[in-house]
Design a protein around this motif. Structure first.
Motif, short mmCIF file in Angstrom:
data_model
loop_
_atom_site.label_atom_id
_atom_site.label_comp_id
_atom_site.label_asym_id
_atom_site.label_seq_id
_atom_site.Cartn_x
_atom_site.Cartn_y
_atom_site.Cartn_z
N UNK A 171 0.85 -1.19 0.00
CA UNK A 171 0.00 0.00 0.00
C UNK A 171 0.89 1.24 0.00
N UNK A 172 0.66 2.09 -0.98
CA UNK A 172 1.49 3.29 -1.09
C UNK A 172 1.00 4.38 -0.14
N UNK A 175 5.49 9.14 2.45
CA UNK A 175 6.44 8.97 3.56
C UNK A 175 6.23 7.65 4.29
N UNK A 176 5.63 6.68 3.60
CA UNK A 176 5.37 5.39 4.24
C UNK A 176 6.59 4.49 4.27
N UNK A 177 6.47 3.39 4.98
CA UNK A 177 7.54 2.42 5.12
C UNK A 177 7.71 1.65 3.82
N UNK A 178 8.95 1.49 3.39
CA UNK A 178 9.23 0.69 2.19
C UNK A 178 9.51 -0.76 2.60
N UNK A 221 -0.67 -6.44 10.21
CA UNK A 221 0.12 -6.29 8.98
C UNK A 221 0.94 -5.01 9.02
N UNK A 222 2.07 -5.04 8.32
CA UNK A 222 2.87 -3.83 8.10
C UNK A 222 2.58 -3.33 6.70
N UNK A 223 2.14 -2.08 6.57
CA UNK A 223 1.90 -1.49 5.25
C UNK A 223 3.22 -1.07 4.64
N UNK A 224 3.49 -1.52 3.42
CA UNK A 224 4.79 -1.26 2.80
C UNK A 224 4.62 -0.79 1.36
N UNK A 228 8.99 4.06 -6.02
CA UNK A 228 8.35 5.32 -6.42
C UNK A 228 7.40 5.18 -7.60
N UNK A 229 7.35 4.02 -8.21
CA UNK A 229 6.50 3.85 -9.37
C UNK A 229 5.27 3.03 -9.01
N UNK A 230 4.18 3.27 -9.71
CA UNK A 230 2.94 2.53 -9.47
C UNK A 230 2.96 1.27 -10.34
N UNK A 231 2.79 0.13 -9.70
CA UNK A 231 2.84 -1.16 -10.38
C UNK A 231 1.44 -1.70 -10.63
#
Length: 254
Positions: A171-172, A175-178, A221-224, A228-231
């Motif tokens: 989930x994008x 400033x979220x966690x990668x 769950x951890x949202x990650x 930078x691109x939308x897949x």
């Protein structure tokens, strides 16, 4: 060398009897003959190099030459949960993620799922999905065939989170966690002798809603993010799975 999966009952210490579509494939498509060598696996604990001794209508018999080690499975056991996409995209997800190393698949229905779920048709689709997983596992020389589960509802899926060591929700967020930043501390805290079970959640074409993100996080769950691109939905699972296995050392990472 061609690889086939058989049931444990078909493979014993001395011989294997291959039947059904696989037998037809060997005799008709591969033009198999006596003396040809194959690899067979029961998908559980035994794998062998065998030599064809007899080809009959509907059955191929082969003698076991050598028991082989089962070393083609990843240490991280990643289950890909994919919200049902349109068309044949689910087939692509199953095929490619099987090649990469997923151990199982859980189709599910989320708020923005476009596909209309039809229980009457689902058994045929599920049968086809499992066939695709088997063929992809044979092609990529897996030791086991990933299972494709019955589709779940969203709340059903949330209730399964406690079965896994980690759950990653693609989930994008600004400033979220990668994904990498979530993976590394998790891996550092793992016991060295533990093969972790990981659940990877991927949304449909329209993605997840904010409420689904909140519910997933509350369930553990951890949202990650995945960069930078939308897949596309059928691409995201492959990318995330490959990243997890790379970071685990499966592809020379760490």
């Amino acid at each position: 060398m061609q690889r086939y999966f058989v049931s444990p009952e078909q493979l014993n210490e001395n011989k294997v009897v291959i039947s059904g579509e696989d037998a037809r494939h060997i005799s008709k498509v591969m033009r198999g003959k006596t003396g040809d060598k194959l690899i067979v696996s029961d998908g559980l604990s035994r794998e062998a190099l065998v030599e064809i001794t007899d080809i009959e209508a509907g059955a191929v018999t082969a003698a076991v030459l050598e028991q082989l080690e089962m070393t083609h499975e990843p240490a991280f056991k990643v289950t890909v949960a994919q919200s049902l996409p349109k068309g044949d995209k689910m087939e692509t997800v199953i095929q490619k993620c099987t090649e990469i190393g997923a151990v199982s698949f859980v189709p599910f229905i989320s708020e923005r799922t476009i596909v209309q779920y039809d229980a009457k048709k689902e058994s045929k689709r599920l049968e086809r999905w499992n066939k695709i997983a088997k063929e992809a596992a044979e092609q990529s020389h897996r030791n086991t065939v990933p299972e494709v589960a019955q589709p779940l509802g969203w709340k059903q899926l949330l209730s399964t989170f406690d079965r896994y060591d980690a759950v990653y929700f693609c989930y994008e967020k600004e400033e979220g966690l990668q994904l990498r930043d979530a993976l590394r501390p998790f891996m550092q805290a793992l016991p060295t002798d533990h093969a972790p079970g990981v659940l990877l959640l991927v949304g449909p074409e329209g993605g997840f809603t904010e409420e689904e993100c909140r519910q997933a996080e509350e369930a553990g769950a951890a949202s990650v993010g995945l960069g930078r691109r939308i897949l596309r939905c059928e691409t995201a699972g492959m990318v995330a799975l490959a990243c997890i296995l790379y970071e685990s050392g499966e592809m020379g990472g760490v």
